[in-house]
Design a protein around this motif. Structure first.
Motif, mmCIF file in Angstrom:
data_model
loop_
_atom_site.group_PDB
_atom_site.id
_atom_site.type_symbol
_atom_site.label_atom_id
_atom_site.label_comp_id
_atom_site.label_asym_id
_atom_site.label_seq_id
_atom_site.Cartn_x
_atom_site.Cartn_y
_atom_site.Cartn_z
ATOM 1 N N ALA A 170 0.819 -1.209 0.000
ATOM 2 C CA ALA A 170 0.000 0.000 0.000
ATOM 3 C C ALA A 170 0.855 1.263 0.000
ATOM 4 N N ASP A 171 1.942 1.267 0.757
ATOM 5 C CA ASP A 171 2.811 2.445 0.785
ATOM 6 C C ASP A 171 3.522 2.636 -0.550
ATOM 7 N N ASP A 172 3.953 1.541 -1.169
ATOM 8 C CA ASP A 172 4.602 1.638 -2.478
ATOM 9 C C ASP A 172 3.622 2.152 -3.528
ATOM 10 N N VAL A 173 2.385 1.690 -3.442
ATOM 11 C CA VAL A 173 1.366 2.146 -4.395
ATOM 12 C C VAL A 173 1.079 3.633 -4.207
ATOM 13 N N ALA A 174 1.013 4.078 -2.949
ATOM 14 C CA ALA A 174 0.788 5.501 -2.682
ATOM 15 C C ALA A 174 1.928 6.346 -3.235
ATOM 16 N N ALA A 175 3.158 5.881 -3.051
ATOM 17 C CA ALA A 175 4.315 6.612 -3.589
ATOM 18 C C ALA A 175 4.266 6.654 -5.110
#
Length: 336
Positions: A267-272
Motif C-alpha cells: 500500500a505504501d509503495d502504491v501511494a508513492a
C-alpha cells in the motif's frame, strides 16, 4: 533480483502500442475531443476486450490471459501514452465480476463509495456514467458498502452531470450516498476485496499517468528539435534543455516506483507511485507546454489534452494529500 523487463513483457508492451497506434491514432483522439459529448466507442471497447486488455489478469481457466499486475501496469502505461478515453481501470477491475466486462461487451465505470461519506463532503465523481452499462461500487474496507455491481441507469438517475476540465472524460457527481442501496449490488465481495481493488485502481491510474508523462517528454524533445529560432533549433538552448531533462528525470523516477509497486503490491509503495506519477504527468505537461511556446496554448495542439487528463486522474482514487498522509502514517508505524 532482476527488475528488467522480460522478452514477453517487452513484446506485450510493443503489441499494445501497435494496436493503439492503429486503432486510436491522433485523428481519433481529436474526433473524440471535438465531439462535445464524448461516448465510449463500443467497437474499440470490444476490440480491446478481444485483445485481452480487460481480462489480462483473469485466470486462463476463467477465459483470461493469466498475467499479473506488472503486465497490467505496462498495458495501462501504453493506454495513458495514447490518451485512450473511457473507464479503462474500472472495466479491467470488473472483469470476472460484471458480466461482459472481460470481453469488452460491457462498459463498466466505478464508484468509490468511500469518498464523500463524511458529513458535508462533496459526493464522489463517476466518469463516463452515461456510456456505462454497470457501475463497480467499491466501498470502505469495513461496513456494509464493500464491493458490488449496480446498473448504471439506476445510478444515473441520482447523479448530476458536471463540467469536466478534460473534454474526453465526462463526469457525474453523486450527491447523496445515502441513496446508494448496498443490498441492490450484485457480485459482492468481502472487505479485503475493497481494499485490494482500491489499491489496484490507484496503481493502474498511476500507470496511466506515467504513460502520459513519458509521452509529453517525447513531444517536447521532438518540438525542440524541429522549432528554429535565431537560426538554431530551440533544443540547443540551455534553458530548453534543462526543461526537457527535468521532464525525463520525473518520468523515469515515476516509472521505477510504479514498476516496483506493481511487483510488491504494498500500500505504501502504491501511494508513492501515485504521488510521483501524478506529479510527473502534471508537471511534464506544463513544461511541455512551455517548450511549445505560444502554440502550446492553442486548441489544435495536443499538449493541453495531456494536462487536462492529468488533472482529472490526479483526483481519482487517491489524491496527493491522501498519499502523503498515508506515507507519513506509515513512517510512524512501530517497527518501521
Amino acid at each position: 533480483m532482476d527488475f528488467r523487463l522480460t522478452d514477453d513483457q517487452r513484446a506485450l508492451r510493443a503489441g499494445v502500442r501497435e494496436l493503439l497506434e492503429g486503432r486510436f491514432p491522433r485523428e481519433r483522439l481529436r474526433a473524440v475531443v471535438d465531439a462535445g459529448a464524448p461516448a465510449v466507442d463500443r467497437a474499440l471497447w470490444r476490440e480491446l476486450g478481444g485483445a485481452g486488455f480487460f481480462a489480462l489478469r483473469l485466470a486462463e481457466a476463467d477465459g483470461g490471459v493469466g498475467l499479473g499486475l506488472p503486465e497490467a501496469a505496462l498495458v495501462f502505461e501504453e493506454a495513458g501514452r495514447a490518451l485512450l478515453p473511457g473507464p479503462l481501470v474500472a472495466t479491467h477491475l470488473a472483469a470476472g465480476v460484471a458480466e461482459g466486462a472481460a470481453e469488452g461487451r460491457a462498459v463498466v465505470t466505478a464508484l468509490d463509495a468511500a469518498r464523500g461519506a463524511e458529513p458535508g463532503a462533496a459526493g464522489p465523481l463517476v466518469e463516463h456514467l452515461a456510456s456505462a452499462d454497470a457501475v463497480l461500487v467499491i466501498g470502505d474496507d469495513e461496513g456494509d458498502r464493500r464491493v458490488g455491481v449496480l446498473p448504471a441507469a439506476g445510478l444515473a438517475r441520482s447523479a448530476r452531470p458536471i463540467r469536466s476540465v478534460d473534454p474526453a472524460t465526462p463526469l457525474h457527481r453523486l450527491d447523496r450516498l445515502d441513496r446508494l442501496d448496498p443490498g441492490g449490488c450484485s457480485g459482492g465481495g468481502p472487505p479485503a476485496a475493497a481494499a485490494r481493488l482500491r489499491r489496484e485502481a490507484v496503481l493502474l491510474t498511476a500507470a496511466l499517468q506515467l504513460g502520459s508523462a513519458a509521452r509529453t517528454v517525447e513531444m517536447a524533445v521532438r518540438h525542440a528539435g524541429e522549432r528554429f529560432q535565431f537560426g538554431r533549433a530551440i533544443g540547443t538552448f540551455q534553458a530548453v534543455q534543462h526543461l526537457c531533462a527535468g521532464m525525463l528525470v520525473r518520468a523515469e523516477t515515476a516509472r521505477s516506483v510504479v514498476y516496483a509497486a506493481a511487483v510488491t503490491e504494498d500500500a505504501d509503495d502504491v501511494a508513492a507511485a501515485k504521488l510521483l506519477a501524478d506529479e510527473a504527468a502534471v508537471r511534464n505537461a506544463r513544461d511541455c507546454l512551455q517548450v511549445h511556446g505560444g502554440m502550446g496554448f492553442t486548441w489544435e495542439a495536443d499538449v493541453h489534452l495531456h494536462l487536462k487528463r492529468a488533472w482529472v486522474r490526479a483526483g481519482q482514487w487517491q489524491t496527493a494529500a491522501e498519499a502523503e498522509e498515508g506515507l507519513a502514517a506509515g513512517l510512524l508505524r512501530p517497527g518501521v
